[in-house]
Design a protein around this motif. Sequence first.
Motif, PDB file in Angstrom:
ATOM      1  N   VAL A 125       0.829  -1.200   0.000  1.00  0.00           N
ATOM      2  CA  VAL A 125       0.000   0.000   0.000  1.00  0.00           C
ATOM      3  C   VAL A 125       0.866   1.253   0.000  1.00  0.00           C
ATOM      4  O   VAL A 125       0.569   2.222  -0.701  1.00  0.00           O
ATOM      5  CB  VAL A 125      -0.983   0.003   1.191  1.00  0.00           C
ATOM      6  N   ARG A 126       1.935   1.242   0.740  1.00  0.00           N
ATOM      7  CA  ARG A 126       2.833   2.403   0.780  1.00  0.00           C
ATOM      8  C   ARG A 126       3.373   2.709  -0.626  1.00  0.00           C
ATOM      9  O   ARG A 126       3.344   3.846  -1.083  1.00  0.00           O
ATOM     10  CB  ARG A 126       3.980   2.128   1.749  1.00  0.00           C
ATOM     11  N   GLY A 127       3.862   1.704  -1.321  1.00  0.00           N
ATOM     12  CA  GLY A 127       4.368   1.899  -2.682  1.00  0.00           C
ATOM     13  C   GLY A 127       3.263   2.278  -3.653  1.00  0.00           C
ATOM     14  O   GLY A 127       3.445   3.153  -4.510  1.00  0.00           O
ATOM     15  N   HIS A 128       2.134   1.637  -3.525  1.00  0.00           N
ATOM     16  CA  HIS A 128       0.985   1.893  -4.391  1.00  0.00           C
ATOM     17  C   HIS A 128       0.520   3.344  -4.236  1.00  0.00           C
ATOM     18  O   HIS A 128       0.332   4.059  -5.225  1.00  0.00           O
ATOM     19  CB  HIS A 128      -0.131   0.907  -4.022  1.00  0.00           C
ATOM     20  N   MET A 129       0.359   3.791  -3.002  1.00  0.00           N
ATOM     21  CA  MET A 129      -0.124   5.147  -2.757  1.00  0.00           C
ATOM     22  C   MET A 129       0.905   6.205  -3.178  1.00  0.00           C
ATOM     23  O   MET A 129       0.542   7.285  -3.604  1.00  0.00           O
ATOM     24  CB  MET A 129      -0.533   5.326  -1.298  1.00  0.00           C
ATOM     25  N   ARG A 130       2.187   5.879  -3.094  1.00  0.00           N
ATOM     26  CA  ARG A 130       3.220   6.798  -3.577  1.00  0.00           C
ATOM     27  C   ARG A 130       3.062   6.984  -5.080  1.00  0.00           C
ATOM     28  O   ARG A 130       3.149   8.094  -5.598  1.00  0.00           O
ATOM     29  CB  ARG A 130       4.619   6.260  -3.230  1.00  0.00           C
TER      30      ARG A 130
END
Length: 152
Positions: A125-130
């Motif tokens: 999620v962290r990478g996706h939202m970035r």
Amino acid sequence: MTPLPTTRLPAAERREALVEAALRVFSEGSYAGATTAQIAREAGITEPILYRHFASKRELYFACLDEAWRRIRSRIESSIAEFGACEGWRAMGPATMREMKVLVPSLWMQAITEAGEDAEIRRHVRGHMREVHDFFADVLRRVQAEGGIAAD
């Protein structure tokens, strides 16, 4: 009664069909509440077939997040390519807006909820939202450059 024969799909098409079914199941319910059995039934296959394509429910969920975002991003990019940043942003149709307002935020909220308990989901999620943030920041800069949104 004899069961109807099922059509054997090529692996890539079966994977796409599974993601479609999972998108429906996850968006109508939740990540936590959905089961792989439910998703397999929705796709018209057995669980062992599902597990040939996805190692876990989590992996399938990641594929759903990525696919939903890919669709929205593709629509926005197509609209901007056709009309320019300012008009392309304004020209997005109801289907794109529905996904932006309903489907993807629902999936994102579920992922954020699960991220508190699951380090793998948290990382994804962290990478996706970035990626989402960076994309929209770029689009807004382009719309501003064309005078569609005031810089302030």
